[in-house]
Design an enzyme around this catalytic site. Sequence first.
Site, PDB file in Angstrom:
ATOM      1  N   ASP A  16       0.860  -1.179   0.000  1.00 15.06           N
ATOM      2  CA  ASP A  16       0.000   0.000   0.000  1.00 15.06           C
ATOM      3  C   ASP A  16       0.903   1.239   0.000  1.00 15.06           C
ATOM      4  O   ASP A  16       1.713   1.421   0.912  1.00 15.06           O
ATOM      5  CB  ASP A  16      -0.854  -0.054   1.277  1.00 15.06           C
ATOM      6  CG  ASP A  16      -1.795   1.126   1.409  1.00 15.06           C
ATOM      7  OD1 ASP A  16      -1.649   2.122   0.679  1.00 15.06           O
ATOM      8  OD2 ASP A  16      -2.679   1.042   2.284  1.00 15.06           O
ATOM      9  N   ILE A  17       0.759   2.076  -1.004  1.00 16.85           N
ATOM     10  CA  ILE A  17       1.643   3.241  -1.146  1.00 16.85           C
ATOM     11  C   ILE A  17       1.534   4.197   0.040  1.00 16.85           C
ATOM     12  O   ILE A  17       2.502   4.862   0.398  1.00 16.85           O
ATOM     13  CB  ILE A  17       1.341   3.993  -2.479  1.00 16.85           C
ATOM     14  CG1 ILE A  17       2.413   5.032  -2.800  1.00 16.85           C
ATOM     15  CG2 ILE A  17      -0.001   4.675  -2.471  1.00 16.85           C
ATOM     16  CD1 ILE A  17       3.426   4.586  -3.765  1.00 16.85           C
ATOM     17  N   ASN A  30      -5.529  13.321 -10.808  1.00  9.44           N
ATOM     18  CA  ASN A  30      -6.249  13.765 -12.005  1.00  9.44           C
ATOM     19  C   ASN A  30      -5.840  15.207 -12.315  1.00  9.44           C
ATOM     20  O   ASN A  30      -5.199  15.861 -11.491  1.00  9.44           O
ATOM     21  CB  ASN A  30      -7.770  13.638 -11.804  1.00  9.44           C
ATOM     22  CG  ASN A  30      -8.229  14.347 -10.536  1.00  9.44           C
ATOM     23  OD1 ASN A  30      -8.047  15.552 -10.383  1.00  9.44           O
ATOM     24  ND2 ASN A  30      -8.789  13.587  -9.605  1.00  9.44           N
ATOM     25  N   GLY A  38      -9.473   5.365  -6.111  1.00 10.54           N
ATOM     26  CA  GLY A  38      -8.243   4.571  -6.244  1.00 10.54           C
ATOM     27  C   GLY A  38      -7.145   5.034  -5.308  1.00 10.54           C
ATOM     28  O   GLY A  38      -7.378   5.392  -4.154  1.00 10.54           O
ATOM     29  N   VAL A  39      -5.943   5.070  -5.833  1.00 10.16           N
ATOM     30  CA  VAL A  39      -4.783   5.387  -5.024  1.00 10.16           C
ATOM     31  C   VAL A  39      -4.858   6.853  -4.542  1.00 10.16           C
ATOM     32  O   VAL A  39      -4.445   7.188  -3.428  1.00 10.16           O
ATOM     33  CB  VAL A  39      -3.485   5.057  -5.794  1.00 10.16           C
ATOM     34  CG1 VAL A  39      -3.207   6.028  -6.901  1.00 10.16           C
ATOM     35  CG2 VAL A  39      -2.308   4.955  -4.870  1.00 10.16           C
ATOM     36  N   ASP A  40      -5.406   7.710  -5.360  1.00 11.17           N
ATOM     37  CA  ASP A  40      -5.575   9.131  -5.032  1.00 11.17           C
ATOM     38  C   ASP A  40      -6.444   9.289  -3.777  1.00 11.17           C
ATOM     39  O   ASP A  40      -6.056   9.991  -2.820  1.00 11.17           O
ATOM     40  CB  ASP A  40      -6.243   9.797  -6.238  1.00 11.17           C
ATOM     41  CG  ASP A  40      -6.266  11.304  -6.167  1.00 11.17           C
ATOM     42  OD1 ASP A  40      -5.458  11.871  -5.422  1.00 11.17           O
ATOM     43  OD2 ASP A  40      -7.096  11.903  -6.857  1.00 11.17           O
ATOM     44  N   GLY A 125      -5.318   1.787 -13.201  1.00 13.28           N
ATOM     45  CA  GLY A 125      -6.600   1.553 -12.530  1.00 13.28           C
ATOM     46  C   GLY A 125      -7.725   2.082 -13.407  1.00 13.28           C
ATOM     47  O   GLY A 125      -7.947   1.596 -14.523  1.00 13.28           O
TER      48      GLY A 125
HETATM   49  P1  ADP Z   1      -5.301   5.832 -12.474  1.00 13.04           P
HETATM   50  O1  ADP Z   1      -6.473   6.770 -12.491  1.00 13.04           O
HETATM   51  O2  ADP Z   1      -3.983   6.536 -12.764  1.00 13.04           O
HETATM   52  O3  ADP Z   1      -5.514   4.607 -13.272  1.00 13.04           O
HETATM   53  P2  ADP Z   1      -5.883   4.387  -9.991  1.00 13.04           P
HETATM   54  O4  ADP Z   1      -5.758   4.901  -8.604  1.00 13.04           O
HETATM   55  O5  ADP Z   1      -7.257   4.065 -10.465  1.00 13.04           O
HETATM   56  O6  ADP Z   1      -5.151   5.463 -10.915  1.00 13.04           O
HETATM   57  O7  ADP Z   1      -4.984   3.110 -10.158  1.00 13.04           O
HETATM   58  C1  ADP Z   1      -3.586   3.103 -10.320  1.00 13.04           C
HETATM   59  C2  ADP Z   1      -3.016   1.845  -9.718  1.00 13.04           C
HETATM   60  O8  ADP Z   1      -2.913   2.021  -8.306  1.00 13.04           O
HETATM   61  C3  ADP Z   1      -3.890   0.608  -9.928  1.00 13.04           C
HETATM   62  O9  ADP Z   1      -3.070  -0.433 -10.433  1.00 13.04           O
HETATM   63  C4  ADP Z   1      -4.432   0.298  -8.548  1.00 13.04           C
HETATM   64  O10 ADP Z   1      -4.589  -1.094  -8.354  1.00 13.04           O
HETATM   65  C5  ADP Z   1      -3.324   0.840  -7.659  1.00 13.04           C
HETATM   66  N1  ADP Z   1      -3.703   1.177  -6.273  1.00 13.04           N
HETATM   67  C6  ADP Z   1      -4.904   1.444  -5.739  1.00 13.04           C
HETATM   68  N2  ADP Z   1      -4.805   1.713  -4.421  1.00 13.04           N
HETATM   69  C7  ADP Z   1      -3.478   1.616  -4.096  1.00 13.04           C
HETATM   70  C8  ADP Z   1      -2.713   1.765  -2.898  1.00 13.04           C
HETATM   71  N3  ADP Z   1      -3.284   2.086  -1.739  1.00 13.04           N
HETATM   72  N4  ADP Z   1      -1.362   1.578  -2.967  1.00 13.04           N
HETATM   73  C9  ADP Z   1      -0.752   1.276  -4.130  1.00 13.04           C
HETATM   74  N5  ADP Z   1      -1.418   1.123  -5.296  1.00 13.04           N
HETATM   75  C10 ADP Z   1      -2.770   1.286  -5.289  1.00 13.04           C
END
Ligand code: ADP
Length: 179
Positions: A16-17, A30, A38-40, A125
Amino acid sequence: MEVKVGPATLELVEGDITRQDTDAIVNAANQYLRPGGGVDGAIHRAGGPAIEAECRQLGGCPTGEARITTGGNLKARYVIHTVGPIYRDGFHREAELLASCYRESLKLAAAKGLKSVAFPSIATGVYGYPMADAAQIALTTILDYLAQNPEIKLVRLVLFGRLAFEVYEQTLTELSHRR
Ligand code: ADP
């Protein structure tokens, strides 16, 4: 898994980042730099409102570029926000823009004097970039950058889930054999 590039290390971990203790973590943001999913969403939730407040002052970020804010309540001191391309068909500069995300984020970290940076897999994602292609671009761009720029000592790619980790591991194994 890790590989050495001169004095630097490129590391792949599953995780987890938001929990990383690197100087900076990178956010797949974005263009509006507004908290999304998602990660954001995970980074804004874990880091608290200071990150969003700084993002508002920045006035957005074009695709392929990067901006930096505080890390708020995160262990990382900074968050580097970069905007990946929305994947259409591979013929709309997606590869070039994705490579630019990694390069611009690393340049910004180096300009701030940071030594370690953790990235998620940008654009794979909601933005729909095929994972194997994205892995190839992420890894070659980071390896090329580290080979040419000595400032950053550690880049960690934090892959979310086993499948993502395995795709990156396979790709890095193939790239290491070619180097
Ligand atoms: P994007 O809009 O750039 O595609 P996303 O957040 O939807 O961004 O996804 C980017 C990647 O981050 C995906 O492969 C997703 O599985 C991953 N991801 C989601 N949550 C986390 C997290 N907490 N830590 C690391 N990676 C994550």
